[in-house]
Design a protein around this motif. Structure first.
Motif, PDB file in Angstrom:
ATOM      1  N   PHE A   1       4.572  27.894  11.666  1.00  0.00           N
ATOM      2  CA  PHE A   1       5.642  28.146  10.702  1.00  0.00           C
ATOM      3  C   PHE A   1       5.166  27.647   9.334  1.00  0.00           C
ATOM      4  O   PHE A   1       5.536  26.546   8.913  1.00  0.00           O
ATOM      5  CB  PHE A   1       6.935  27.437  11.114  1.00  0.00           C
ATOM      6  CG  PHE A   1       7.442  27.834  12.466  1.00  0.00           C
ATOM      7  CD1 PHE A   1       8.197  28.979  12.626  1.00  0.00           C
ATOM      8  CD2 PHE A   1       7.149  27.056  13.588  1.00  0.00           C
ATOM      9  CE1 PHE A   1       8.668  29.343  13.878  1.00  0.00           C
ATOM     10  CE2 PHE A   1       7.611  27.422  14.839  1.00  0.00           C
ATOM     11  CZ  PHE A   1       8.369  28.571  14.994  1.00  0.00           C
ATOM     12  N   PRO A   2       4.349  28.401   8.627  1.00  0.00           N
ATOM     13  CA  PRO A   2       3.746  27.927   7.374  1.00  0.00           C
ATOM     14  C   PRO A   2       4.760  27.543   6.294  1.00  0.00           C
ATOM     15  O   PRO A   2       4.428  26.771   5.400  1.00  0.00           O
ATOM     16  CB  PRO A   2       2.886  29.101   6.904  1.00  0.00           C
ATOM     17  CG  PRO A   2       2.750  29.999   8.073  1.00  0.00           C
ATOM     18  CD  PRO A   2       3.905  29.740   8.984  1.00  0.00           C
ATOM     19  N   SER A   3       5.965  28.042   6.384  1.00  0.00           N
ATOM     20  CA  SER A   3       6.956  27.707   5.359  1.00  0.00           C
ATOM     21  C   SER A   3       7.560  26.316   5.578  1.00  0.00           C
ATOM     22  O   SER A   3       8.199  25.775   4.683  1.00  0.00           O
ATOM     23  CB  SER A   3       8.072  28.751   5.333  1.00  0.00           C
ATOM     24  OG  SER A   3       8.776  28.734   6.559  1.00  0.00           O
ATOM     25  N   ILE A   4       7.341  25.735   6.748  1.00  0.00           N
ATOM     26  CA  ILE A   4       7.917  24.423   7.052  1.00  0.00           C
ATOM     27  C   ILE A   4       6.888  23.346   6.745  1.00  0.00           C
ATOM     28  O   ILE A   4       5.832  23.278   7.374  1.00  0.00           O
ATOM     29  CB  ILE A   4       8.398  24.348   8.510  1.00  0.00           C
ATOM     30  CG1 ILE A   4       9.510  25.382   8.719  1.00  0.00           C
ATOM     31  CG2 ILE A   4       8.867  22.946   8.848  1.00  0.00           C
ATOM     32  CD1 ILE A   4      10.049  25.456  10.114  1.00  0.00           C
ATOM     33  N   LYS A   5       7.207  22.533   5.751  1.00  0.00           N
ATOM     34  CA  LYS A   5       6.329  21.454   5.313  1.00  0.00           C
ATOM     35  C   LYS A   5       7.146  20.166   5.198  1.00  0.00           C
ATOM     36  O   LYS A   5       8.359  20.203   5.068  1.00  0.00           O
ATOM     37  CB  LYS A   5       5.705  21.782   3.967  1.00  0.00           C
ATOM     38  CG  LYS A   5       4.746  22.956   4.018  1.00  0.00           C
ATOM     39  CD  LYS A   5       4.125  23.205   2.675  1.00  0.00           C
ATOM     40  CE  LYS A   5       3.090  24.282   2.664  1.00  0.00           C
ATOM     41  NZ  LYS A   5       3.318  25.458   3.415  1.00  0.00           N
ATOM     42  N   TYR A   6       6.434  19.054   5.246  1.00  0.00           N
ATOM     43  CA  TYR A   6       7.081  17.756   5.094  1.00  0.00           C
ATOM     44  C   TYR A   6       6.180  16.880   4.236  1.00  0.00           C
ATOM     45  O   TYR A   6       5.007  16.712   4.534  1.00  0.00           O
ATOM     46  CB  TYR A   6       7.331  17.111   6.455  1.00  0.00           C
ATOM     47  CG  TYR A   6       7.890  15.722   6.386  1.00  0.00           C
ATOM     48  CD1 TYR A   6       9.151  15.486   5.847  1.00  0.00           C
ATOM     49  CD2 TYR A   6       7.172  14.635   6.854  1.00  0.00           C
ATOM     50  CE1 TYR A   6       9.686  14.202   5.786  1.00  0.00           C
ATOM     51  CE2 TYR A   6       7.692  13.354   6.805  1.00  0.00           C
ATOM     52  CZ  TYR A   6       8.946  13.148   6.269  1.00  0.00           C
ATOM     53  OH  TYR A   6       9.465  11.876   6.205  1.00  0.00           O
ATOM     54  N   GLN A   7       6.735  16.366   3.159  1.00  0.00           N
ATOM     55  CA  GLN A   7       5.999  15.465   2.293  1.00  0.00           C
ATOM     56  C   GLN A   7       6.759  14.148   2.228  1.00  0.00           C
ATOM     57  O   GLN A   7       7.976  14.131   2.076  1.00  0.00           O
ATOM     58  CB  GLN A   7       5.834  16.030   0.892  1.00  0.00           C
ATOM     59  CG  GLN A   7       5.035  15.108  -0.003  1.00  0.00           C
ATOM     60  CD  GLN A   7       4.664  15.750  -1.322  1.00  0.00           C
ATOM     61  OE1 GLN A   7       5.101  16.856  -1.643  1.00  0.00           O
ATOM     62  NE2 GLN A   7       3.862  15.073  -2.103  1.00  0.00           N
TER      63      GLN A   7
ATOM     64  N   THR B   1       0.859  -1.177   0.000  1.00  0.00           N
ATOM     65  CA  THR B   1       0.000   0.000   0.000  1.00  0.00           C
ATOM     66  C   THR B   1       0.898   1.229   0.000  1.00  0.00           C
ATOM     67  O   THR B   1       1.839   1.325   0.791  1.00  0.00           O
ATOM     68  CB  THR B   1      -0.913   0.022   1.240  1.00  0.00           C
ATOM     69  OG1 THR B   1      -1.666  -1.184   1.283  1.00  0.00           O
ATOM     70  CG2 THR B   1      -1.856   1.200   1.204  1.00  0.00           C
ATOM     71  N   LYS B   2       0.599   2.152  -0.885  1.00  0.00           N
ATOM     72  CA  LYS B   2       1.352   3.406  -0.973  1.00  0.00           C
ATOM     73  C   LYS B   2       0.581   4.474  -0.188  1.00  0.00           C
ATOM     74  O   LYS B   2      -0.615   4.668  -0.401  1.00  0.00           O
ATOM     75  CB  LYS B   2       1.494   3.823  -2.439  1.00  0.00           C
ATOM     76  CG  LYS B   2       2.139   5.167  -2.655  1.00  0.00           C
ATOM     77  CD  LYS B   2       2.141   5.493  -4.142  1.00  0.00           C
ATOM     78  CE  LYS B   2       2.511   6.923  -4.401  1.00  0.00           C
ATOM     79  NZ  LYS B   2       2.386   7.265  -5.820  1.00  0.00           N
ATOM     80  N   VAL B   3       1.271   5.151   0.713  1.00  0.00           N
ATOM     81  CA  VAL B   3       0.677   6.214   1.507  1.00  0.00           C
ATOM     82  C   VAL B   3       1.486   7.485   1.259  1.00  0.00           C
ATOM     83  O   VAL B   3       2.697   7.502   1.475  1.00  0.00           O
ATOM     84  CB  VAL B   3       0.681   5.864   3.015  1.00  0.00           C
ATOM     85  CG1 VAL B   3       0.156   7.025   3.837  1.00  0.00           C
ATOM     86  CG2 VAL B   3      -0.119   4.605   3.278  1.00  0.00           C
ATOM     87  N   THR B   4       0.799   8.528   0.801  1.00  0.00           N
ATOM     88  CA  THR B   4       1.440   9.818   0.555  1.00  0.00           C
ATOM     89  C   THR B   4       0.806  10.841   1.490  1.00  0.00           C
ATOM     90  O   THR B   4      -0.420  10.907   1.598  1.00  0.00           O
ATOM     91  CB  THR B   4       1.249  10.267  -0.907  1.00  0.00           C
ATOM     92  OG1 THR B   4       1.773   9.253  -1.763  1.00  0.00           O
ATOM     93  CG2 THR B   4       1.955  11.578  -1.181  1.00  0.00           C
ATOM     94  N   ILE B   5       1.641  11.635   2.135  1.00  0.00           N
ATOM     95  CA  ILE B   5       1.144  12.634   3.074  1.00  0.00           C
ATOM     96  C   ILE B   5       1.960  13.916   2.937  1.00  0.00           C
ATOM     97  O   ILE B   5       3.161  13.873   2.664  1.00  0.00           O
ATOM     98  CB  ILE B   5       1.170  12.108   4.526  1.00  0.00           C
ATOM     99  CG1 ILE B   5       0.401  13.045   5.457  1.00  0.00           C
ATOM    100  CG2 ILE B   5       2.581  11.853   4.995  1.00  0.00           C
ATOM    101  CD1 ILE B   5       0.057  12.447   6.794  1.00  0.00           C
ATOM    102  N   LEU B   6       1.284  15.041   3.076  1.00  0.00           N
ATOM    103  CA  LEU B   6       1.923  16.356   3.099  1.00  0.00           C
ATOM    104  C   LEU B   6       1.394  17.068   4.333  1.00  0.00           C
ATOM    105  O   LEU B   6       0.179  17.232   4.486  1.00  0.00           O
ATOM    106  CB  LEU B   6       1.605  17.153   1.837  1.00  0.00           C
ATOM    107  CG  LEU B   6       2.062  18.611   1.803  1.00  0.00           C
ATOM    108  CD1 LEU B   6       3.579  18.723   1.883  1.00  0.00           C
ATOM    109  CD2 LEU B   6       1.533  19.311   0.564  1.00  0.00           C
ATOM    110  N   VAL B   7       2.295  17.457   5.222  1.00  0.00           N
ATOM    111  CA  VAL B   7       1.921  18.139   6.458  1.00  0.00           C
ATOM    112  C   VAL B   7       2.703  19.440   6.580  1.00  0.00           C
ATOM    113  O   VAL B   7       3.761  19.606   5.971  1.00  0.00           O
ATOM    114  CB  VAL B   7       2.170  17.252   7.700  1.00  0.00           C
ATOM    115  CG1 VAL B   7       1.245  16.065   7.718  1.00  0.00           C
ATOM    116  CG2 VAL B   7       3.603  16.802   7.780  1.00  0.00           C
ATOM    117  N   GLY B   8       2.161  20.354   7.365  1.00  0.00           N
ATOM    118  CA  GLY B   8       2.826  21.627   7.608  1.00  0.00           C
ATOM    119  C   GLY B   8       2.592  22.088   9.032  1.00  0.00           C
ATOM    120  O   GLY B   8       1.594  21.709   9.658  1.00  0.00           O
ATOM    121  N   LEU B   9       3.496  22.889   9.535  1.00  0.00           N
ATOM    122  CA  LEU B   9       3.337  23.439  10.878  1.00  0.00           C
ATOM    123  C   LEU B   9       2.464  24.686  10.813  1.00  0.00           C
ATOM    124  O   LEU B   9       2.623  25.525   9.921  1.00  0.00           O
ATOM    125  CB  LEU B   9       4.703  23.798  11.474  1.00  0.00           C
ATOM    126  CG  LEU B   9       5.589  22.619  11.868  1.00  0.00           C
ATOM    127  CD1 LEU B   9       6.946  23.113  12.343  1.00  0.00           C
ATOM    128  CD2 LEU B   9       4.925  21.783  12.947  1.00  0.00           C
TER     129      LEU B   9
END
Length: 187
Positions: free
Chosen positions: A171-177, A160-168
């Protein structure tokens, strides 16, 4: 000739050089500090994401397990809605030989649901669908700290492939994908 100290020219030169070095340090420090804070916040967001998804990954690895004959399986082990933002996982969590769909008094369901809803990822034991009216969903991220901007699950033959994009939030400029592939051992 015996010298007892520095000349005025040497003192002025040393003072100018020291002032230049101190001004350079003072100008550099805020940029250095901000860079270190960004790295810290980025690492923290990655850790929060991995921690929040650990239960989902554990359930995906167990999906399809049943203590009795696999011929007794009547529902699919993994169900993902067409938009990929809801995933329902079934496995025999108590090694009873059946999949219990609903939570009864004193019993746990063998159905584990995860959904992306209102900028968060939520989980519920016993949910057989991800309808918006269904209650008792537990948010996996603190909504005051992290916003889930994207979540998608896709089923392949044995993974199963799980893709996620989150942000603080602060601190809107800090994201993690991230994209994870979780092997399904029993599907």
């Amino acid at each position: 000739m015996l010298r007892r100290g520095f000349s005025l020219l040497e003192m002025l030169l040393a003072l100018a050089l020291t002032s230049f070095i101190m001004l350079s340090i003072v100008a550099f420090y805020p940029k250095f500090h901000m860079g270190m804070m960004n790295i810290y916040q980025q690492n923290r967001l990655e850790q929060l994401t991995e921690q929040a998804l650990s239960g989902l990954f554990k359930d995906l690895k167990r999906a399809g397990f049943i203590a009795s004959s696999p011929k007794d399986i009547k529902q699919p082990a993994i169900t993902i809605n067409p938009s990929g933002d809801c995933i329902i996982i079934r496995y025999d969590s108590t090694i009873s030989g059946i999949w219990r769909d609903h939570t009864n008094l004193g019993q746990r369901s063998d159905v584990f649901a995860y959904r992306y809803y209102q900028h968060n990822l939520s989980a519920q034991n016993g949910a057989t669908h991800c309808g918006k009216a269904v209650t008792r969903w537990e948010k996996l991220f603190d909504p005051n700290e992290v916003a889930v901007l994207q979540f998608e699950a896709k089923q392949y033959r044995s993974s199963t492939k799980v893709t996620i994009l989150v942000g603080l939030i602060r601190f809107p400029s800090i994201k993690y994908q991230a994209t994870y592939y979780v092997r399904n051992y029993n599907v």
